[in-house]
Design a protein around this motif. Structure first.
Motif, PDB file in Angstrom:
ATOM      1  N   ALA A  80     -21.171  -7.114 -25.442  1.00 53.83           N
ATOM      2  CA  ALA A  80     -20.268  -8.258 -25.609  1.00 53.83           C
ATOM      3  C   ALA A  80     -20.545  -9.386 -24.630  1.00 53.83           C
ATOM      4  O   ALA A  80     -20.108 -10.523 -24.845  1.00 53.83           O
ATOM      5  N   LEU A  81     -21.286  -9.114 -23.573  1.00 52.22           N
ATOM      6  CA  LEU A  81     -21.528 -10.136 -22.553  1.00 52.22           C
ATOM      7  C   LEU A  81     -22.224 -11.384 -23.088  1.00 52.22           C
ATOM      8  O   LEU A  81     -21.875 -12.509 -22.691  1.00 52.22           O
ATOM      9  N   PRO A  82     -23.217 -11.255 -23.992  1.00 48.44           N
ATOM     10  CA  PRO A  82     -23.851 -12.473 -24.515  1.00 48.44           C
ATOM     11  C   PRO A  82     -22.892 -13.390 -25.273  1.00 48.44           C
ATOM     12  O   PRO A  82     -23.211 -14.567 -25.495  1.00 48.44           O
ATOM     13  N   LEU A  83     -21.739 -12.882 -25.668  1.00 50.76           N
ATOM     14  CA  LEU A  83     -20.756 -13.695 -26.374  1.00 50.76           C
ATOM     15  C   LEU A  83     -19.977 -14.597 -25.424  1.00 50.76           C
ATOM     16  O   LEU A  83     -19.305 -15.536 -25.867  1.00 50.76           O
ATOM     17  N   LEU A  84     -20.060 -14.316 -24.124  1.00 53.29           N
ATOM     18  CA  LEU A  84     -19.347 -15.108 -23.133  1.00 53.29           C
ATOM     19  C   LEU A  84     -20.166 -16.335 -22.734  1.00 53.29           C
ATOM     20  O   LEU A  84     -21.391 -16.337 -22.866  1.00 53.29           O
ATOM     21  N   PRO A  85     -19.512 -17.376 -22.242  1.00 54.50           N
ATOM     22  CA  PRO A  85     -20.264 -18.507 -21.680  1.00 54.50           C
ATOM     23  C   PRO A  85     -21.162 -18.017 -20.546  1.00 54.50           C
ATOM     24  O   PRO A  85     -20.828 -17.059 -19.848  1.00 54.50           O
ATOM     25  N   ASP A  86     -22.294 -18.655 -20.360  1.00 56.15           N
ATOM     26  CA  ASP A  86     -23.266 -18.218 -19.355  1.00 56.15           C
ATOM     27  C   ASP A  86     -22.655 -18.093 -17.961  1.00 56.15           C
ATOM     28  O   ASP A  86     -22.996 -17.182 -17.206  1.00 56.15           O
ATOM     29  N   ALA A  87     -21.759 -19.016 -17.640  1.00 61.93           N
ATOM     30  CA  ALA A  87     -21.162 -19.001 -16.306  1.00 61.93           C
ATOM     31  C   ALA A  87     -20.303 -17.768 -16.071  1.00 61.93           C
ATOM     32  O   ALA A  87     -20.088 -17.359 -14.926  1.00 61.93           O
ATOM     33  N   TRP A  88     -19.818 -17.140 -17.159  1.00 63.85           N
ATOM     34  CA  TRP A  88     -18.957 -15.976 -17.034  1.00 63.85           C
ATOM     35  C   TRP A  88     -19.712 -14.662 -17.223  1.00 63.85           C
ATOM     36  O   TRP A  88     -19.186 -13.586 -16.943  1.00 63.85           O
ATOM     37  N   ALA A  89     -20.937 -14.746 -17.696  1.00 62.54           N
ATOM     38  CA  ALA A  89     -21.709 -13.540 -18.005  1.00 62.54           C
ATOM     39  C   ALA A  89     -22.627 -13.133 -16.871  1.00 62.54           C
ATOM     40  O   ALA A  89     -23.410 -12.197 -17.008  1.00 62.54           O
ATOM     41  N   ARG A  90     -22.547 -13.809 -15.731  1.00 66.46           N
ATOM     42  CA  ARG A  90     -23.370 -13.456 -14.579  1.00 66.46           C
ATOM     43  C   ARG A  90     -22.652 -12.404 -13.736  1.00 66.46           C
ATOM     44  O   ARG A  90     -21.418 -12.381 -13.686  1.00 66.46           O
ATOM     45  N   PRO A  91     -23.392 -11.522 -13.060  1.00 64.34           N
ATOM     46  CA  PRO A  91     -22.767 -10.428 -12.302  1.00 64.34           C
ATOM     47  C   PRO A  91     -21.718 -10.881 -11.296  1.00 64.34           C
ATOM     48  O   PRO A  91     -20.732 -10.178 -11.069  1.00 64.34           O
ATOM     49  N   GLY A  92     -21.947 -12.061 -10.681  1.00 64.86           N
ATOM     50  CA  GLY A  92     -21.018 -12.514  -9.657  1.00 64.86           C
ATOM     51  C   GLY A  92     -19.987 -13.507 -10.135  1.00 64.86           C
ATOM     52  O   GLY A  92     -19.299 -14.123  -9.310  1.00 64.86           O
ATOM     53  N   SER A  93     -19.847 -13.668 -11.447  1.00 66.62           N
ATOM     54  CA  SER A  93     -18.835 -14.584 -11.973  1.00 66.62           C
ATOM     55  C   SER A  93     -17.442 -14.061 -11.629  1.00 66.62           C
ATOM     56  O   SER A  93     -17.272 -12.866 -11.350  1.00 66.62           O
ATOM     57  N   PRO A  94     -16.429 -14.933 -11.646  1.00 62.98           N
ATOM     58  CA  PRO A  94     -15.072 -14.458 -11.338  1.00 62.98           C
ATOM     59  C   PRO A  94     -14.659 -13.254 -12.181  1.00 62.98           C
ATOM     60  O   PRO A  94     -14.028 -12.322 -11.676  1.00 62.98           O
ATOM     61  N   LEU A  95     -15.039 -13.267 -13.462  1.00 67.07           N
ATOM     62  CA  LEU A  95     -14.665 -12.162 -14.345  1.00 67.07           C
ATOM     63  C   LEU A  95     -15.369 -10.867 -13.952  1.00 67.07           C
ATOM     64  O   LEU A  95     -14.722  -9.821 -13.765  1.00 67.07           O
ATOM     65  N   LEU A  96     -16.698 -10.909 -13.812  1.00 67.18           N
ATOM     66  CA  LEU A  96     -17.445  -9.687 -13.569  1.00 67.18           C
ATOM     67  C   LEU A  96     -17.367  -9.224 -12.115  1.00 67.18           C
ATOM     68  O   LEU A  96     -17.468  -8.023 -11.839  1.00 67.18           O
ATOM     69  N   GLN A  97     -17.176 -10.163 -11.193  1.00 64.29           N
ATOM     70  CA  GLN A  97     -16.960  -9.723  -9.812  1.00 64.29           C
ATOM     71  C   GLN A  97     -15.606  -9.031  -9.690  1.00 64.29           C
ATOM     72  O   GLN A  97     -15.474  -8.032  -8.973  1.00 64.29           O
ATOM     73  N   SER A  98     -14.618  -9.546 -10.420  1.00 60.30           N
ATOM     74  CA  SER A  98     -13.310  -8.881 -10.436  1.00 60.30           C
ATOM     75  C   SER A  98     -13.427  -7.493 -11.055  1.00 60.30           C
ATOM     76  O   SER A  98     -12.803  -6.531 -10.589  1.00 60.30           O
ATOM     77  N   ALA A  99     -14.235  -7.385 -12.123  1.00 61.32           N
ATOM     78  CA  ALA A  99     -14.457  -6.080 -12.744  1.00 61.32           C
ATOM     79  C   ALA A  99     -15.116  -5.129 -11.759  1.00 61.32           C
ATOM     80  O   ALA A  99     -14.780  -3.933 -11.698  1.00 61.32           O
TER      81      ALA A  99
END
Length: 253
Positions: free
Chosen positions: A29-48
């Protein structure tokens, strides 16, 4: 809600299969996200990553519950649920890039899952079969082995009267408080238990999966701590001249 009953093998397999499926779906599902949110250190994935790491550490602590006098069955159930949820979150954080040090952490997690399943499903049956068929095991030991076992158990029982008065030798396991309060007695009891395991055939390398599992778990905890410290305090070194886009404390390096 988890009850104080053992986690059935069928349910354990179902939970593990669901975990792996969710991890794959999260990566897909990650490719469906905007590039800025699909990076390991993005707010979303760093929170995860933060939440997943906390859940994995909580699962590690739950697995040690029996060592602190808590119910082992409930602790095992919590260990499985917390660890599986954490695994999905940190896998999403990896974005499927199995490079550098984080890949080693994921490989360690995978090894923990595989070893844990093997021990619960195949290893337990193997050990039970060994005790059922070997003459030196509990089923039909020879006279000499029976005498040695009896002597070991008597010595363990005598030590246990000092370590934990009223405890059942057949179900007792050493806890940190025993090592803290009576280290000499605890060491002597551990040696007797180890001698008993070797005498019955339970002390072979193939049956010491718990030790390997524990070493892998401690290795993961240590590796996770290193990864967090480097990412948060040496972000410049991690970035290798690129943008430090994730939340961090300092950009040393």
């Amino acid at each position: 809600m988890l009850r104080n009953e053992d986690l059935a093998n069928r349910r354990l397999v179902a939970i593990t299969a669901s975990t792996l499926t969710l991890a794959v779906l999260a990566l897909a599902a990650l490719p469906l996200l905007p590039d800025a949110w699909a990076r390991p250190g993005s707010p979303l994935l760093q929170s995860a990553a933060i939440l997943g790491s906390l859940l994995l550490l909580a699962g590690f602590w739950a697995a040690m519950g029996k060592r602190f006098g808590r119910r082992g069955k409930r602790g095992f159930g919590l260990h499985v649920m917390l660890s599986c949820t954490g695994l999905v979150l940190v896998t999403a954080h990896s974005t499927g890039s199995f490079l550098h040090f984080p890949a080693l952490l994921l490989a360690t997690l995978a090894a923990l899952v595989v070893l844990g399943l093997w021990a619960r499903l195949a290893g337990a049956r193997r050990l039970a079969g060994r005790f059922a068929r070997k003459p030196r095991a509990f089923a039909v030991p020879d006279a000499a082995t029976r005498a040695q076992l009896r002597a070991l158990i008597d010595r363990k029982t005598a030590l246990l009267a000092d370590l934990e008065p009223g405890a059942d030798e057949a179900q007792f396991s050493l806890q940190p408080r025993h090592w803290r309060r009576r280290p000499g007695r605890a060491l002597a009891y551990w040696r007797l238990a180890d001698a008993e395991a070797r005498l019955t055939g339970a002390g072979t390398l193939a049956d010491r999966w718990r030790l390997v599992h524990q070493l892998l778990a401690w290795g993961f905890v240590l590796g996770l701590a290193i990864h967090v410290i480097i990412s948060l305090f040496f972000a410049g070194w991690v970035a290798e001249g690129r943008e430090v886009y994730w939340w961090h404390v300092t950009a040393w390096g």
